[in-house]
Write a protein that holds these residues in place. Structure first.
Motif, PDB file in Angstrom:
ATOM      1  N   ARG A  24       0.852  -1.187   0.000  1.00 47.90           N
ATOM      2  CA  ARG A  24       0.000   0.000   0.000  1.00 47.90           C
ATOM      3  C   ARG A  24       0.886   1.234   0.000  1.00 47.90           C
ATOM      4  O   ARG A  24       1.932   1.258   0.663  1.00 47.90           O
ATOM      5  CB  ARG A  24      -0.918   0.022   1.228  1.00 47.90           C
ATOM      6  CG  ARG A  24      -1.985  -1.049   1.230  1.00 47.90           C
ATOM      7  CD  ARG A  24      -2.667  -1.136   2.583  1.00 47.90           C
ATOM      8  NE  ARG A  24      -3.389   0.096   2.899  1.00 47.90           N
ATOM      9  CZ  ARG A  24      -4.670   0.295   2.580  1.00 47.90           C
ATOM     10  NH1 ARG A  24      -5.344  -0.649   1.926  1.00 47.90           N
ATOM     11  NH2 ARG A  24      -5.273   1.412   2.910  1.00 47.90           N
ATOM     12  N   GLU A  26       0.606   5.646   0.165  1.00 43.98           N
ATOM     13  CA  GLU A  26      -0.164   6.878   0.259  1.00 43.98           C
ATOM     14  C   GLU A  26       0.588   7.950  -0.520  1.00 43.98           C
ATOM     15  O   GLU A  26       1.738   8.264  -0.198  1.00 43.98           O
ATOM     16  CB  GLU A  26      -0.361   7.298   1.713  1.00 43.98           C
ATOM     17  CG  GLU A  26      -1.403   6.478   2.452  1.00 43.98           C
ATOM     18  CD  GLU A  26      -1.842   7.121   3.749  1.00 43.98           C
ATOM     19  OE1 GLU A  26      -1.088   7.973   4.271  1.00 43.98           O
ATOM     20  OE2 GLU A  26      -2.937   6.786   4.240  1.00 43.98           O
ATOM     21  N   GLN A 209      -6.289  15.556  -0.637  1.00 42.93           N
ATOM     22  CA  GLN A 209      -6.453  14.344   0.167  1.00 42.93           C
ATOM     23  C   GLN A 209      -5.546  13.248  -0.373  1.00 42.93           C
ATOM     24  O   GLN A 209      -5.572  12.918  -1.557  1.00 42.93           O
ATOM     25  CB  GLN A 209      -7.906  13.877   0.110  1.00 42.93           C
ATOM     26  CG  GLN A 209      -8.169  12.610   0.900  1.00 42.93           C
ATOM     27  CD  GLN A 209      -9.577  12.088   0.655  1.00 42.93           C
ATOM     28  OE1 GLN A 209     -10.255  12.540  -0.257  1.00 42.93           O
ATOM     29  NE2 GLN A 209     -10.010  11.138   1.456  1.00 42.93           N
ATOM     30  N   LEU A 210      -4.715  12.679   0.502  1.00 40.47           N
ATOM     31  CA  LEU A 210      -3.818  11.608   0.093  1.00 40.47           C
ATOM     32  C   LEU A 210      -4.605  10.434  -0.486  1.00 40.47           C
ATOM     33  O   LEU A 210      -5.675  10.083   0.009  1.00 40.47           O
ATOM     34  CB  LEU A 210      -2.977  11.134   1.273  1.00 40.47           C
ATOM     35  CG  LEU A 210      -1.880  12.078   1.776  1.00 40.47           C
ATOM     36  CD1 LEU A 210      -1.214  11.496   3.010  1.00 40.47           C
ATOM     37  CD2 LEU A 210      -0.862  12.353   0.693  1.00 40.47           C
ATOM     38  N   GLN A 211      -4.059   9.832  -1.533  1.00 43.50           N
ATOM     39  CA  GLN A 211      -4.684   8.685  -2.173  1.00 43.50           C
ATOM     40  C   GLN A 211      -3.939   7.409  -1.795  1.00 43.50           C
ATOM     41  O   GLN A 211      -2.716   7.403  -1.705  1.00 43.50           O
ATOM     42  CB  GLN A 211      -4.665   8.858  -3.690  1.00 43.50           C
ATOM     43  CG  GLN A 211      -5.386  10.105  -4.168  1.00 43.50           C
ATOM     44  CD  GLN A 211      -6.862  10.071  -3.818  1.00 43.50           C
ATOM     45  OE1 GLN A 211      -7.624   9.278  -4.355  1.00 43.50           O
ATOM     46  NE2 GLN A 211      -7.271  10.933  -2.901  1.00 43.50           N
ATOM     47  N   THR A 212      -4.687   6.340  -1.575  1.00 47.03           N
ATOM     48  CA  THR A 212      -4.095   5.061  -1.201  1.00 47.03           C
ATOM     49  C   THR A 212      -4.096   4.130  -2.398  1.00 47.03           C
ATOM     50  O   THR A 212      -5.167   3.718  -2.861  1.00 47.03           O
ATOM     51  CB  THR A 212      -4.851   4.411  -0.037  1.00 47.03           C
ATOM     52  OG1 THR A 212      -4.842   5.294   1.088  1.00 47.03           O
ATOM     53  CG2 THR A 212      -4.206   3.084   0.351  1.00 47.03           C
ATOM     54  N   SER A 214      -2.998   0.439  -3.813  1.00 48.44           N
ATOM     55  CA  SER A 214      -2.723  -0.866  -3.222  1.00 48.44           C
ATOM     56  C   SER A 214      -2.634  -1.930  -4.300  1.00 48.44           C
ATOM     57  O   SER A 214      -3.177  -1.767  -5.399  1.00 48.44           O
ATOM     58  CB  SER A 214      -3.819  -1.249  -2.207  1.00 48.44           C
ATOM     59  OG  SER A 214      -5.062  -1.388  -2.861  1.00 48.44           O
TER      60      SER A 214
END
Length: 228
Positions: A24, A26, A209-212, A214
């Motif tokens: 994952r 960020e 906004q931070l994006q995740t 994965s």
């Protein structure tokens, strides 16, 4: 009968280990989307349609004035709805309501707050968003996939090491996960300022906004026969 190692059943002479690798990340968003709904309402259909056309043109002109900061601009649904009279018989219409939905995609976040604020100053104009996201071809996707594969190899090596042996060959690698969490409008804004406001509000300050990102893979290896 299959003869290759990948198809053969595992045996004491060719044992297998199956592992899962996950990763994952960020990362900062690359694009931001806002939704704009332009409206008009009046007792006369033609006048309502003219007002809606004018306001839609003003919104489009404002968005396009930001040039390269706006990567995509799309028009969605258009509606012009008659509102029937509450009392009386027949098909009497007391008013008409019109709406046009626009979507703008920006890459320059310094212009985002200013544009959103200026759009919301329009008459009967609503602004929703922002929705932060990564591009489909973002380098973050490739990076998180590599990390997932590396995690799978490392895990397999640890299992082999626990048996006192080493990995022999890779039999299979499959992608079992997603690359990106769905974008969510956390902290989304909904604005509609009065057109007759004496002083224009200052531009909004919007924090990306931070994006995740994965990824998840399943890997199968053969290992050298351990001495148990």
């Amino acid at each position: 009968m299959p003869t290759d190692a990948a198809a053969a059943e595992p045996t004491p002479q060719a044992p297998r280990v199956t592992v899962r690798g996950e990763a994952r990340l960020e990362v900062d968003p690359e694009i931001a989307r806002i939704g704009v709904t332009v409206g008009a309402r009046g007792a006369d259909r033609d006048a309502t349609l003219r007002d809606l056309t004018r306001r839609n043109a003003e919104a489009l002109e404002l968005i396009k004035s930001y040039g390269d900061a706006v990567e995509r601009l799309e028009t969605g649904a258009f509606t012009l709805t008659p509102e029937p009279a509450r009392h009386g018989r027949g098909e009497r219409v007391r008013a008409y309501t019109g709406r046009v939905h626009l979507t703008a995609e920006l890459t320059d976040f310094t212009a985002l707050g200013e544009l959103a604020t200026r759009l919301a100053e329009g008459e009967l104009t609503r602004v929703d968003g922002p929705w932060w996201a990564l591009r489909p071809d973002s380098p973050a996707h490739a990076q998180v996939r590599r990390l997932a594969v590396q995690a799978a190899v490392q895990r397999a090596r640890e299992y082999a090491d626990a048996l006192g042996t080493t990995l022999d060959a890779l039999l299979e690698l499959s992608d079992t996960g997603t690359d990106l969490m769905p974008p969510t409008p956390v902290g989304s804004m909904r604005m509609a300022f009065a057109a007759e406001a004496v002083e224009a509000p200052p531009p909004l300050s919007l924090e990306p906004q931070l994006q995740t990102a994965s990824a998840e893979v399943t890997a199968r290896f053969t290992v050298h026969p351990p001495t148990l």
